[in-house]
Design a protein around this motif. Structure first.
Motif, PDB file in Angstrom:
ATOM      1  N   ILE A   1       0.859  -1.258   0.003  1.00 58.06           N
ATOM      2  CA  ILE A   1       0.003   0.124  -0.129  1.00 58.06           C
ATOM      3  C   ILE A   1       0.925   1.074   0.076  1.00 58.06           C
ATOM      4  CG2 ILE A   1      -1.751   1.282   1.399  1.00 58.06           C
ATOM      5  CD1 ILE A   1      -2.771  -1.711   2.245  1.00 58.06           C
ATOM      6  N   MET A   2       2.037   1.305   0.687  1.00 54.59           N
ATOM      7  CA  MET A   2       2.916   2.173   0.775  1.00 54.59           C
ATOM      8  C   MET A   2       3.498   2.394  -0.732  1.00 54.59           C
ATOM      9  SD  MET A   2       5.196   4.766   1.913  1.00 54.59           S
ATOM     10  CE  MET A   2       5.669   4.530   3.497  1.00 54.59           C
ATOM     11  N   ALA A   3       3.933   1.575  -1.357  1.00 53.44           N
ATOM     12  CA  ALA A   3       4.315   1.556  -2.644  1.00 53.44           C
ATOM     13  C   ALA A   3       3.032   2.110  -3.520  1.00 53.44           C
ATOM     14  CB  ALA A   3       4.679   0.199  -3.323  1.00 53.44           C
TER      15      ALA A   3
ATOM     16  N   GLY B   1       9.638   0.336  10.096  1.00 55.80           N
ATOM     17  CA  GLY B   1       9.641   1.674  10.820  1.00 55.80           C
ATOM     18  C   GLY B   1       9.075   2.628  10.266  1.00 55.80           C
ATOM     19  N   LEU B   2       9.424   2.731   9.045  1.00 54.43           N
ATOM     20  CA  LEU B   2       8.874   4.049   8.427  1.00 54.43           C
ATOM     21  C   LEU B   2       7.212   4.191   8.214  1.00 54.43           C
ATOM     22  CD1 LEU B   2      11.570   4.566   5.460  1.00 54.43           C
ATOM     23  CD2 LEU B   2      11.044   6.220   7.464  1.00 54.43           C
ATOM     24  N   ILE B   3       6.765   3.031   8.166  1.00 54.78           N
ATOM     25  CA  ILE B   3       5.210   2.979   8.043  1.00 54.78           C
ATOM     26  C   ILE B   3       4.624   3.303   9.225  1.00 54.78           C
ATOM     27  CG2 ILE B   3       3.365   1.379   8.311  1.00 54.78           C
ATOM     28  CD1 ILE B   3       4.694  -0.429   6.195  1.00 54.78           C
ATOM     29  N   TYR B   4       5.371   3.093  10.458  1.00 55.82           N
ATOM     30  CA  TYR B   4       4.860   3.641  11.728  1.00 55.82           C
ATOM     31  C   TYR B   4       5.402   4.912  12.185  1.00 55.82           C
ATOM     32  CZ  TYR B   4       2.685  -0.775  12.073  1.00 55.82           C
ATOM     33  OH  TYR B   4       1.876  -2.008  11.493  1.00 55.82           O
TER      34      TYR B   4
ATOM     35  N   GLU C   1       5.586  13.553   3.600  1.00 54.87           N
ATOM     36  CA  GLU C   1       5.655  15.299   3.820  1.00 54.87           C
ATOM     37  C   GLU C   1       4.408  15.649   3.215  1.00 54.87           C
ATOM     38  OE1 GLU C   1       9.053  16.480   1.554  1.00 54.87           O
ATOM     39  OE2 GLU C   1      10.603  16.455   3.358  1.00 54.87           O
ATOM     40  N   SER C   2       4.111  15.323   1.996  1.00 50.64           N
ATOM     41  CA  SER C   2       2.261  15.763   1.840  1.00 50.64           C
ATOM     42  C   SER C   2       1.520  15.200   2.520  1.00 50.64           C
ATOM     43  CB  SER C   2       2.263  15.008   0.335  1.00 50.64           C
ATOM     44  OG  SER C   2       2.441  14.037   0.175  1.00 50.64           O
ATOM     45  N   THR C   3       1.761  13.861   3.228  1.00 45.55           N
ATOM     46  CA  THR C   3       0.544  13.438   4.075  1.00 45.55           C
ATOM     47  C   THR C   3       0.689  14.302   5.352  1.00 45.55           C
ATOM     48  OG1 THR C   3       0.697  11.272   3.397  1.00 45.55           O
ATOM     49  CG2 THR C   3      -0.396  11.620   5.156  1.00 45.55           C
ATOM     50  N   ARG C   4       1.721  14.778   5.959  1.00 45.48           N
ATOM     51  CA  ARG C   4       1.699  15.666   6.990  1.00 45.48           C
ATOM     52  C   ARG C   4       1.062  16.916   6.803  1.00 45.48           C
ATOM     53  NH1 ARG C   4       7.309  14.275   7.228  1.00 45.48           N
ATOM     54  NH2 ARG C   4       7.636  12.656   8.845  1.00 45.48           N
ATOM     55  N   THR C   5       1.382  17.514   5.656  1.00 39.38           N
ATOM     56  CA  THR C   5       0.765  18.975   5.159  1.00 39.38           C
ATOM     57  C   THR C   5      -0.621  18.740   5.280  1.00 39.38           C
ATOM     58  OG1 THR C   5       2.774  19.243   4.291  1.00 39.38           O
ATOM     59  CG2 THR C   5       0.824  20.516   3.642  1.00 39.38           C
ATOM     60  N   GLN C   6      -1.363  17.563   4.484  1.00 38.66           N
ATOM     61  CA  GLN C   6      -2.668  17.382   4.155  1.00 38.66           C
ATOM     62  C   GLN C   6      -3.356  17.297   5.670  1.00 38.66           C
ATOM     63  OE1 GLN C   6      -3.690  13.706   2.690  1.00 38.66           O
ATOM     64  NE2 GLN C   6      -5.463  14.226   1.737  1.00 38.66           N
ATOM     65  N   ALA C   7      -2.736  16.560   6.612  1.00 43.05           N
ATOM     66  CA  ALA C   7      -3.403  16.293   7.681  1.00 43.05           C
ATOM     67  C   ALA C   7      -3.552  17.470   8.658  1.00 43.05           C
ATOM     68  CB  ALA C   7      -2.361  15.202   8.480  1.00 43.05           C
ATOM     69  N   SER C   8      -2.210  18.389   8.724  1.00 39.39           N
ATOM     70  CA  SER C   8      -2.468  19.595   9.151  1.00 39.39           C
ATOM     71  C   SER C   8      -3.500  20.654   8.655  1.00 39.39           C
ATOM     72  CB  SER C   8      -0.927  20.518   9.184  1.00 39.39           C
ATOM     73  OG  SER C   8      -1.184  21.482   9.946  1.00 39.39           O
TER      74      SER C   8
ATOM     75  N   ILE D   1       0.875   9.202   8.957  1.00 39.36           N
ATOM     76  CA  ILE D   1       1.574   8.653   7.804  1.00 39.36           C
ATOM     77  C   ILE D   1       1.130   7.255   7.754  1.00 39.36           C
ATOM     78  CG2 ILE D   1       3.992   7.670   7.200  1.00 39.36           C
ATOM     79  CD1 ILE D   1       4.868  10.372   8.365  1.00 39.36           C
ATOM     80  N   ASN D   2       1.001   6.621   9.075  1.00 37.47           N
ATOM     81  CA  ASN D   2       0.650   5.221   9.164  1.00 37.47           C
ATOM     82  C   ASN D   2      -0.780   4.681   8.864  1.00 37.47           C
ATOM     83  OD1 ASN D   2      -0.450   3.078  11.551  1.00 37.47           O
ATOM     84  ND2 ASN D   2       0.952   2.224   9.942  1.00 37.47           N
ATOM     85  N   ALA D   3      -1.790   5.716   9.248  1.00 41.64           N
ATOM     86  CA  ALA D   3      -3.158   5.469   9.393  1.00 41.64           C
ATOM     87  C   ALA D   3      -3.684   5.148   7.538  1.00 41.64           C
ATOM     88  CB  ALA D   3      -3.916   6.692   9.698  1.00 41.64           C
ATOM     89  N   PRO D   4      -3.229   5.908   6.853  1.00 44.32           N
ATOM     90  CA  PRO D   4      -3.837   5.519   5.518  1.00 44.32           C
ATOM     91  C   PRO D   4      -3.344   4.183   4.961  1.00 44.32           C
ATOM     92  CG  PRO D   4      -2.893   7.731   5.380  1.00 44.32           C
ATOM     93  CD  PRO D   4      -2.409   7.076   6.768  1.00 44.32           C
ATOM     94  N   MET D   5      -2.140   3.688   5.303  1.00 49.85           N
ATOM     95  CA  MET D   5      -1.619   2.282   5.107  1.00 49.85           C
ATOM     96  C   MET D   5      -2.475   1.515   6.014  1.00 49.85           C
ATOM     97  SD  MET D   5       2.285   2.928   4.425  1.00 49.85           S
ATOM     98  CE  MET D   5       2.484   4.170   5.556  1.00 49.85           C
ATOM     99  N   GLN D   6      -2.547   1.561   7.322  1.00 53.80           N
ATOM    100  CA  GLN D   6      -3.150   0.642   8.043  1.00 53.80           C
ATOM    101  C   GLN D   6      -4.651   0.660   7.819  1.00 53.80           C
ATOM    102  OE1 GLN D   6      -3.809   0.095  12.855  1.00 53.80           O
ATOM    103  NE2 GLN D   6      -1.591   0.088  12.191  1.00 53.80           N
ATOM    104  N   GLY D   7      -5.233   1.626   7.755  1.00 49.81           N
ATOM    105  CA  GLY D   7      -6.667   1.684   7.330  1.00 49.81           C
ATOM    106  C   GLY D   7      -7.199   1.347   5.998  1.00 49.81           C
ATOM    107  N   THR D   8      -6.169   1.415   4.871  1.00 45.97           N
ATOM    108  CA  THR D   8      -6.596   0.705   3.647  1.00 45.97           C
ATOM    109  C   THR D   8      -6.373  -0.799   3.625  1.00 45.97           C
ATOM    110  OG1 THR D   8      -5.563   2.927   2.556  1.00 45.97           O
ATOM    111  CG2 THR D   8      -5.620   0.501   1.118  1.00 45.97           C
ATOM    112  N   ALA D   9      -5.486  -1.539   4.725  1.00 47.37           N
ATOM    113  CA  ALA D   9      -5.242  -2.675   4.703  1.00 47.37           C
ATOM    114  C   ALA D   9      -6.584  -3.117   5.429  1.00 47.37           C
ATOM    115  CB  ALA D   9      -4.150  -3.016   5.672  1.00 47.37           C
ATOM    116  N   ALA D  10      -6.965  -2.444   6.404  1.00 50.66           N
ATOM    117  CA  ALA D  10      -8.405  -2.892   7.048  1.00 50.66           C
ATOM    118  C   ALA D  10      -9.423  -2.919   6.299  1.00 50.66           C
ATOM    119  CB  ALA D  10      -8.469  -1.974   8.215  1.00 50.66           C
ATOM    120  N   ASP D  11      -9.689  -1.881   5.341  1.00 57.72           N
ATOM    121  CA  ASP D  11     -10.409  -1.848   4.318  1.00 57.72           C
ATOM    122  C   ASP D  11     -10.499  -3.309   3.315  1.00 57.72           C
ATOM    123  OD1 ASP D  11     -11.560   0.247   5.189  1.00 57.72           O
ATOM    124  OD2 ASP D  11     -10.615   1.663   3.734  1.00 57.72           O
TER     125      ASP D  11
END
Length: 923
Positions: free
Chosen positions: A707-709, A757-760, A797-804, A838-848
């Motif tokens: 999902i990260m890829a 580690g980067l995922i989390y 970086e874009s995810t942090r910006t979007q989240a903020s 950063i992690n939530a879109p990956m973990q959440g997509t995996a959950a979906d």
């Protein structure tokens, strides 16, 4: 310590409270996304103060909008202060409304500051012999202290009378303005005299006197002998204008023109209706519950005495219950049945005698199709004879066509439970279209609890009848079949009514966004019957195997205890943090790595793991704790959880608990059985297939990295997955610039650590700790990683910006993952929120994806011959099945195909399968 006289005039520095609450309170918001943390903090402080001190006379004073006379005196006054943050400004009006509704006089005078109003009132009251208590955190207010005026800092509970001022500042109240003038104030941009700090100011004032005395005796300053005393006279002379300007700016005005006198500031009666409305809108649930429980909104110093003396007040609920009906005859039931069949949506609820869906007996049903009108049909209350309640079989036979009609939309609160209960009566509930628990969860998973009582308070500002109100508490609590119908009827009917009301409100919020609507309709709701069937199927347990393991663990625990006693040279309770602290840090002198909030040395797992690298006792304690937990949670407990009717263990899956969309489970929790140690795998060996069947386990391969890829679009990652490379070895090869076949196992391990580690959101410090390397080396390693995978860095970086910017991130399918702390003023909270972003879109997509797969697989199972394959468990990215041994290879291929089709990514979605006689063999 200073004593506070009875019944003082309490003057509260509201502006000081406001900023302190803003910087200290959690970053709270209501369901509309409006900030509420500062309001909560101020009101909490006010309530605390009112409980602490009994008074008739009180006022809360705020700065008014606009400039003050000090801005005219000095254009740079408070120029350093940033403007009020938008999320704080938005809270001023609702805060003022709450204070007024509490019956507290609120004052804000244009052209002056709150300090000036407080100073004027305090001086007037003191001259009249009226005791005054000023609640503030502002040191400037010390200038107001006299024999009648006392300060209190409610954050520290420090009380200052004249002696208290001397104790704190080393000077009396009469010299505080001179003290502030000499030192200046960076926050308010009061210039002061350059080079004069706290110690110098104190030395000057105690040695000679105030500003006038200093300038009349400049030649006496060198003799004071403090550091810099010889040059201080010239500094004072050079900055005389600044010193007197600062004196004027620091002086609290004592003659503000006011339209009222101190004795007129009287606490009024709270406006209970307005407080109820405001607490509901702000979603301060505990205080709202107090109001709905009958509180009159008054907060007094001795609440227990006040409650004993006050007459009980009947407060009408927000929602009228007069339209509720108890159905006891066939004609009334038939009329309701016609109404239900003609309705577009039916709110439905069951009442039972147990929370365990496998043993719960139906006691009654309730329904509603129009807000305010609901019915309860009792069918199995113990004290009602047959003529007084309808026959359960007759009622269910009448309801069965409606309940099993897939075209008749039903809404409930956690309908999975009701569906499972009805299945015991041969009713396979269909048309499960809506669920208020899931509507709330999809709308905002982190807003709070999603049970009906909480949702009613949050969204309807209505306190429902609680089960404890009608059934009692503890061991004497009644089951529903034992509850008097006069109480059971309104409770049950209200459940259906509130469910319908919540649905009407929440579904509009969900449907307002097409992506949220899709998550709700295409993922969460179709999963409800799947989970119900899976739970009722259960899983077979080999209790003898668990019993043997439990006995072996007990033996090992005894050995570990003796070993620990020997190392510690005394006996102690290995499960007691207090005793362990004493032995590790006092007796043995081990280094204290971390402290608890109370200041004592921590003995948590992280600390013990680090100490275990160098010391034997922490290592023994860790092993002891791990085995003791496995024994109590699984090897001892699982055999007791086997259902006698099915011979299986039946867990409960929860859709509305985790922030990211992942399922959780309880009784037993199947998500936390260890897989990486021998004892955990032995527990999995006790999850077995019945005769003629095999256990099939199918799980997604490295789904979050895939999902990260996909999300990052990084070409190197995409290439590795598209060509089926070992992703960790490929990462090591990229970072180290070597060929894939040259990567060592240690290099692969390091790459794996950084990939996951980067995922989390792991930092260089975290990576260094995990890999046992220096922080700089870990940072260099990460820097090279981002050079080789620039798309990953750009995504982060874009995810942090979007989240903020928007306060949430999304999964691939549009599930929103809200991040309340993403703009927190607390750096640790904000960083944690950024990591979660950063992690939530990956973990959440995996959950979906796994949820979508479950729906596909369940639909396929429904088309297979009966008992060919059963879905037993979902654990993270894995589905576990029970399959006829003769069909296991074909079923494995079909399930893998279905799971791999659950989502389309830019890289292949791979599902791996294993099979065996037990879960461990199959995993």
């Amino acid at each position: 310590m200073a004593t506070i006289p009875e019944n003082p005039l309490i003057l509260i520095d509201g502006s000081s409270y406001l900023y302190r609450a803003y910087h200290a309170a959690p970053n709270l918001t209501n369901s509309d996304g409006e900030p509420t943390g500062a309001v909560f903090g101020v009101v909490n402080m006010l309530r605390s103060l009112l409980r602490q001190f009994s008074t008739e006379h009180i006022a809360v004073v705020f700065d008014a909008k606009g400039k003050t006379f000090r801005d005219d005196l000095y254009a740079e006054y408070k120029a350093n202060r940033p403007p009020m943050p938008d999320d704080l400004r938005a809270q001023v009006e609702p805060l003022h409304a709450v204070i007024k509704a509490m019956g507290l006089p609120l004052i804000a005078v244009t052209g002056v500051e709150a300090d000036d109003v407080i100073g004027t009132l305090a001086t007037q009251a003191s001259k009249a012999g009226m005791p005054v208590l000023i609640s503030t955190g502002d040191k400037d207010m010390a200038q107001l202290v006299d024999e009648n005026v006392t300060l209190i800092n409610t954050m520290t509970n420090v009380v200052m009378d004249p002696e208290g001022v001397v104790e704190k500042f080393g000077i009396g109240p009469e010299l505080i303005i001179d003290y502030l003038a000499l030192m200046g104030d960076k926050v308010d941009n009061i210039p002061g005299v350059p080079g004069v700090g706290e110690k110098t100011a104190k030395a000057l004032l105690t040695g000679i006197g105030g500003l006038d005395a200093l300038y009349q005796n400049l030649d006496a300053i060198p003799a004071l002998g403090f550091r810099g005393s010889k040059t201080m006279a010239q500094k004072l002379l050079d900055n005389k204008d600044k010193a007197y300007l600062s004196y004027e700016l620091a002086t609290i005005k004592l003659d503000v023109e006011l339209d009222f006198a101190p004795h007129e500031l009287v606490k009024g009666e709270p406006d209970t209706d307005e407080l109820t409305r405001l607490f509901g809108k702000l979603q301060f649930r505990r205080w709202l519950a107090e109001m709905l429980d009958g509180s009159d909104g008054r907060i007094v110093a001795d609440e227990s005495a006040a409650q004993a003396a006050a007459p009980k007040k009947d407060v009408a609920p927000v929602i009228d219950r007069s339209g509720y009906e108890i159905v006891l005859d066939e004609a009334t039931f038939e009329a309701w049945l016609t109404t239900l069949n003609n309705a577009e949506v039916v709110a439905f609820d069951t009442e039972t005698d147990s929370l365990d869906y496998m043993v719960a007996n139906l006691v009654g049903v309730s329904f509603a199709v129009e807000e305010g009108k609901a019915a309860y049909v009792p069918v199995a209350h113990d004290y009602l004879d047959a003529p007084q309640q309808l026959d359960r079989d007759w009622v269910l036979a009448k309801l069965k066509p409606l309940l099993e009609d897939p075209n008749k939309a039903k809404v409930g609160q956690n309908l999975k439970y009701d569906a499972s209960v009805l299945a015991r009566y041969d009713i396979e509930m269909q048309g499960i279209r809506f669920d208020t628990m899931l509507e709330s969860y999809v709308y905002n998973s982190v807003i709070g609890r999603h049970d009906m009582d909480s949702l009613s308070l949050r969204y309807l500002e209505h306190k429902t009848i609680s089960f404890e109100e009608i059934a009692g508490k503890g061991k004497k609590q009644l089951t529903f079949n034992q509850i008097d119908l006069a109480e059971a009827g309104p409770y049950a009917a209200e459940d259906a009514d509130i469910t319908l009301r919540l649905h009407n409100l929440l579904i509009a919020k969900v449907h307002a966004d097409d992506k949220l609507k899709s998550v709700f309709e295409d993922i969460e709701m179709p999963l409800v019957p799947v989970l119900s069937r899976m739970e009722r199927t259960g899983v077979l347990i080999d209790t003898k195997k668990l019993g043997t393991q439990s006995a072996e663990i007990a033996k090992r625990l005894d050995e570990l205890e003796k070993d620990a006693y020997e190392v510690a040279e005394q006996e102690f309770n290995l499960s007691s943090p207090k005793q362990l602290q004493a032995i590790l840090f006092e007796k043995m002198g081990l280094p204290v790595l971390k402290k608890t909030p109370s200041g004592t040395p921590s003995t948590n797992e992280e600390v013990l793991q680090e100490l275990a690298l160098d010391y034997p006792l922490p290592k023994l304690i860790l092993e002891y704790r791990g085995l003791a937990k496995l024994k109590s949670t699984y090897t001892d407990k699982l055999p007791k959880m086997v259902n006698p009717a099915t011979g299986r263990v039946h867990t409960s899956y929860h859709q509305a608990v985790t922030a990211t969309g992942r399922l959780s489970s309880s009784d037993p929790n199947l998500q936390n059985i260890p897989v990486r140690n021998e004892e955990g795998r032995r527990i999995r060996q006790a999850f077995v297939a019945p005769e003629g069947y095999k256990i099939l386990a199918v799980d997604y391969s490295q789904i979050e990295l895939r999902i990260m890829a996909h999300l990052s679009g990084d070409q190197a990652l995409l290439d590795a997955f598209r060509h089926g490379k070992d992703i960790h070895a490929a990462t090591a090869a990229e970072i180290l610039g070597i060929a894939l076949d040259e990567v060592s196992s240690e290099q692969r391990r390091r790459a794996k650590a950084i990939n996951f580690g980067l995922i989390y959101g792991m930092s260089a410090f975290g990576l260094a700790k995990q890999l046992g390397m220096g922080r700089n080396e870990a940072q260099d390693y990460m820097n090279v990683y981002f050079e080789r995978y620039p798309g990953v860095l750009e995504y982060m970086e874009s995810t942090r910006t979007q989240a903020s910017e928007q306060g949430y991130v999304e999964t691939l399918f549009g599930r929103r993952l809200h991040l309340p702390d993403i703009k927190s003023r607390n750096g640790m909270r904000r960083k944690a929120a950024e990591r979660a972003a950063i992690n939530a879109p990956m973990q959440g997509t995996a959950a979906d994806i796994i949820k979508r797969a479950m729906v596909l697989v369940d639909e396929w199972i429904g088309q297979q011959p009966q008992d060919r394959v059963r879905l037993l468990m979902q654990v993270h990215d894995e589905l576990v099945f029970e399959v006829k041994a003769s069909d296991v290879e074909q079923v494995s291929a079909d399930v893998r195909r279905l799971m791999e089709s659950a989502a389309e990514l830019d890289v292949p979605l791979i599902a791996d399968a294993g099979m065996g006689d037990n879960w461990d063999q199959a995993h």
